[in-house]
Structure formats: structure tokens, C-alpha cells
Scaffold this motif. Structure first.
Motif, mmCIF file in Angstrom:
data_model
loop_
_atom_site.group_PDB
_atom_site.id
_atom_site.type_symbol
_atom_site.label_atom_id
_atom_site.label_comp_id
_atom_site.label_asym_id
_atom_site.label_seq_id
_atom_site.Cartn_x
_atom_site.Cartn_y
_atom_site.Cartn_z
ATOM 1 N N THR A 13 -87.636 -37.395 -13.461
ATOM 2 C CA THR A 13 -86.710 -37.929 -12.468
ATOM 3 C C THR A 13 -85.385 -37.181 -12.507
ATOM 4 O O THR A 13 -84.826 -36.836 -11.465
ATOM 5 C CB THR A 13 -86.482 -39.431 -12.699
ATOM 6 O OG1 THR A 13 -87.750 -40.090 -12.680
ATOM 7 C CG2 THR A 13 -85.599 -40.023 -11.623
ATOM 8 N N GLN A 17 -83.595 -34.929 -9.547
ATOM 9 C CA GLN A 17 -82.213 -35.146 -9.098
ATOM 10 C C GLN A 17 -81.412 -33.845 -9.192
ATOM 11 O O GLN A 17 -80.609 -33.547 -8.299
ATOM 12 C CB GLN A 17 -81.546 -36.232 -9.935
ATOM 13 C CG GLN A 17 -82.069 -37.622 -9.622
ATOM 14 C CD GLN A 17 -81.433 -38.663 -10.523
ATOM 15 O OE1 GLN A 17 -81.601 -38.635 -11.727
ATOM 16 N NE2 GLN A 17 -80.699 -39.577 -9.914
ATOM 17 N N ALA A 20 -82.264 -31.641 -6.325
ATOM 18 C CA ALA A 20 -81.571 -32.076 -5.112
ATOM 19 C C ALA A 20 -80.129 -31.565 -5.104
ATOM 20 O O ALA A 20 -79.620 -31.119 -4.066
ATOM 21 C CB ALA A 20 -81.597 -33.598 -5.002
ATOM 22 N N HIS A 24 -78.544 -29.200 -2.251
ATOM 23 C CA HIS A 24 -77.345 -29.572 -1.490
ATOM 24 C C HIS A 24 -76.222 -28.550 -1.664
ATOM 25 O O HIS A 24 -75.368 -28.419 -0.795
ATOM 26 C CB HIS A 24 -76.862 -30.965 -1.885
ATOM 27 C CG HIS A 24 -77.766 -32.065 -1.425
ATOM 28 N ND1 HIS A 24 -78.102 -32.272 -0.111
ATOM 29 C CD2 HIS A 24 -78.426 -33.023 -2.122
ATOM 30 C CE1 HIS A 24 -78.919 -33.301 -0.004
ATOM 31 N NE2 HIS A 24 -79.133 -33.770 -1.219
ATOM 32 N N LYS A 64 -86.810 -40.689 -1.961
ATOM 33 C CA LYS A 64 -85.596 -40.386 -1.194
ATOM 34 C C LYS A 64 -85.258 -38.905 -1.290
ATOM 35 O O LYS A 64 -84.954 -38.261 -0.281
ATOM 36 C CB LYS A 64 -84.432 -41.239 -1.699
ATOM 37 C CG LYS A 64 -83.165 -41.107 -0.884
ATOM 38 C CD LYS A 64 -82.130 -42.094 -1.364
ATOM 39 C CE LYS A 64 -80.885 -42.138 -0.512
ATOM 40 N NZ LYS A 64 -80.409 -40.923 0.050
ATOM 41 N N ILE A 65 -85.329 -38.350 -2.489
ATOM 42 C CA ILE A 65 -84.997 -36.938 -2.681
ATOM 43 C C ILE A 65 -86.014 -36.043 -1.973
ATOM 44 O O ILE A 65 -85.635 -35.093 -1.276
ATOM 45 C CB ILE A 65 -84.891 -36.605 -4.180
ATOM 46 C CG1 ILE A 65 -83.650 -37.288 -4.774
ATOM 47 C CG2 ILE A 65 -84.851 -35.095 -4.409
ATOM 48 C CD1 ILE A 65 -83.583 -37.261 -6.274
ATOM 49 N N GLU A 68 -85.250 -36.051 1.655
ATOM 50 C CA GLU A 68 -84.064 -35.248 1.955
ATOM 51 C C GLU A 68 -84.379 -33.751 1.920
ATOM 52 O O GLU A 68 -83.825 -32.979 2.700
ATOM 53 C CB GLU A 68 -82.959 -35.525 0.936
ATOM 54 C CG GLU A 68 -82.320 -36.881 1.066
ATOM 55 C CD GLU A 68 -81.353 -37.183 -0.078
ATOM 56 O OE1 GLU A 68 -81.236 -36.368 -1.016
ATOM 57 O OE2 GLU A 68 -80.731 -38.257 -0.030
ATOM 58 N N LEU A 69 -85.253 -33.347 1.004
ATOM 59 C CA LEU A 69 -85.569 -31.925 0.832
ATOM 60 C C LEU A 69 -86.682 -31.447 1.763
ATOM 61 O O LEU A 69 -87.057 -30.281 1.739
ATOM 62 C CB LEU A 69 -85.968 -31.640 -0.620
ATOM 63 C CG LEU A 69 -84.894 -31.912 -1.674
ATOM 64 C CD1 LEU A 69 -85.424 -31.589 -3.063
ATOM 65 C CD2 LEU A 69 -83.625 -31.132 -1.381
ATOM 66 N N GLU A 106 -84.971 -43.663 4.366
ATOM 67 C CA GLU A 106 -84.772 -42.204 4.429
ATOM 68 C C GLU A 106 -86.062 -41.509 4.875
ATOM 69 O O GLU A 106 -86.042 -40.628 5.722
ATOM 70 C CB GLU A 106 -84.341 -41.674 3.063
ATOM 71 C CG GLU A 106 -84.126 -40.189 3.008
ATOM 72 C CD GLU A 106 -82.810 -39.749 3.604
ATOM 73 O OE1 GLU A 106 -82.753 -38.614 4.110
ATOM 74 O OE2 GLU A 106 -81.849 -40.537 3.571
#
Length: 127
Positions: A13, A17, A20, A24, A64-65, A68-69, A106
């Protein structure tokens, strides 16, 4: 971020993160490298001190990650898992519920999923 990446001491995990964060920051290739080597945690135990972590919270965070990716294939599988837990009669902590709802939101609000058609949301209350 590079020190964390090079430490090799990140849980699955945590590694996701960190990926991510690299993404970003505009370093997509570094993010992809981290994701290739990330091993997802399999423990379903809940931690009741410190972080109050749990498998379900972490799976939601990963969903969620991945959403987003733009990692749709990976996200879809996890979205099914998270959705099944939310739809079940399982007793979830406030943190697990909040992370799951944010992640599912998301995922279903991602551009790829919005193009695929309508989304149904069913809310029910037991008397």
C-alpha cells in the motif's frame, strides 16, 4: 521520495501511494517502475491502535490511486471487491466506509467509466 523508493522497505500500500506521488509530480516512469514491483498486502486483519488500518481501507485506497493513475484493468478488479464489501452486511468502521465510498466515487467518475454508460446507485434502508 527517492529515498523512500530506494529503501526497499515499503509495504504494498505504501509503495502504491509513493507511485501516486511520483505520478502527480510528473514522473510517470518512476511511478510505473514502483507499481511493477509492488506486492499487495493480503492480510485481512484490522489494526486497532495507531493507524486503525485494515485490508478493506487499504484496498479502497489502492482503488482510488489506480483510478487516478488510469490503471483501469487493475482498478476494475478491486472495485468489484470493494463494491461487494459495501453491498454486504459486513460491519465496517467509519474509516473503512469513508475510504470505500471515496474510492468507488473516484472509480465511477473516471472518464473511461463515464463514457461507458449510465451508473446506477441504489440506496436502501432496513426497517
Amino acid at each position: 521520495m527517492n529515498r523512500l523508493r530506494e529503501s526497499g522497505k515499503l509495504s504494498g500500500t505504501s509503495a502504491i501511494q509513493l507511485a501516486a506521488a511520483f505520478s502527480h509530480a510528473g514522473q510517470r516512469s518512476a511511478a510505473d517502475d514502483i507499481l511493477k514491483n509492488a506486492v499487495l498486502d493480503k492480510s485481512t486483519e484490522r489494526e486497532h491502535s495507531g493507524t486503525y488500518g485494515s485490508f478493506y481501507r487499504d484496498r479502497s485506497l489502492i482503488l482510488k490511486i489506480f483510478s487516478e493513475l488510469g490503471r483501469r484493468d487493475s482498478a476494475e478488479k478491486i472495485a468489484e471487491e470493494v463494491g461487494a464489501v459495501l453491498a454486504s452486511d459486513s460491519s465496517l468502521s467509519t474509516q473503512e466506509t469513508a475510504f470505500a465510498l471515496m474510492a468507488v466515487s473516484e472509480f465511477y467518475n473516471s472518464e473511461a467509466n463515464l463514457k461507458s454508460g449510465k451508473i446506477k446507485l441504489k440506496l436502501s434502508s432496513q426497517d
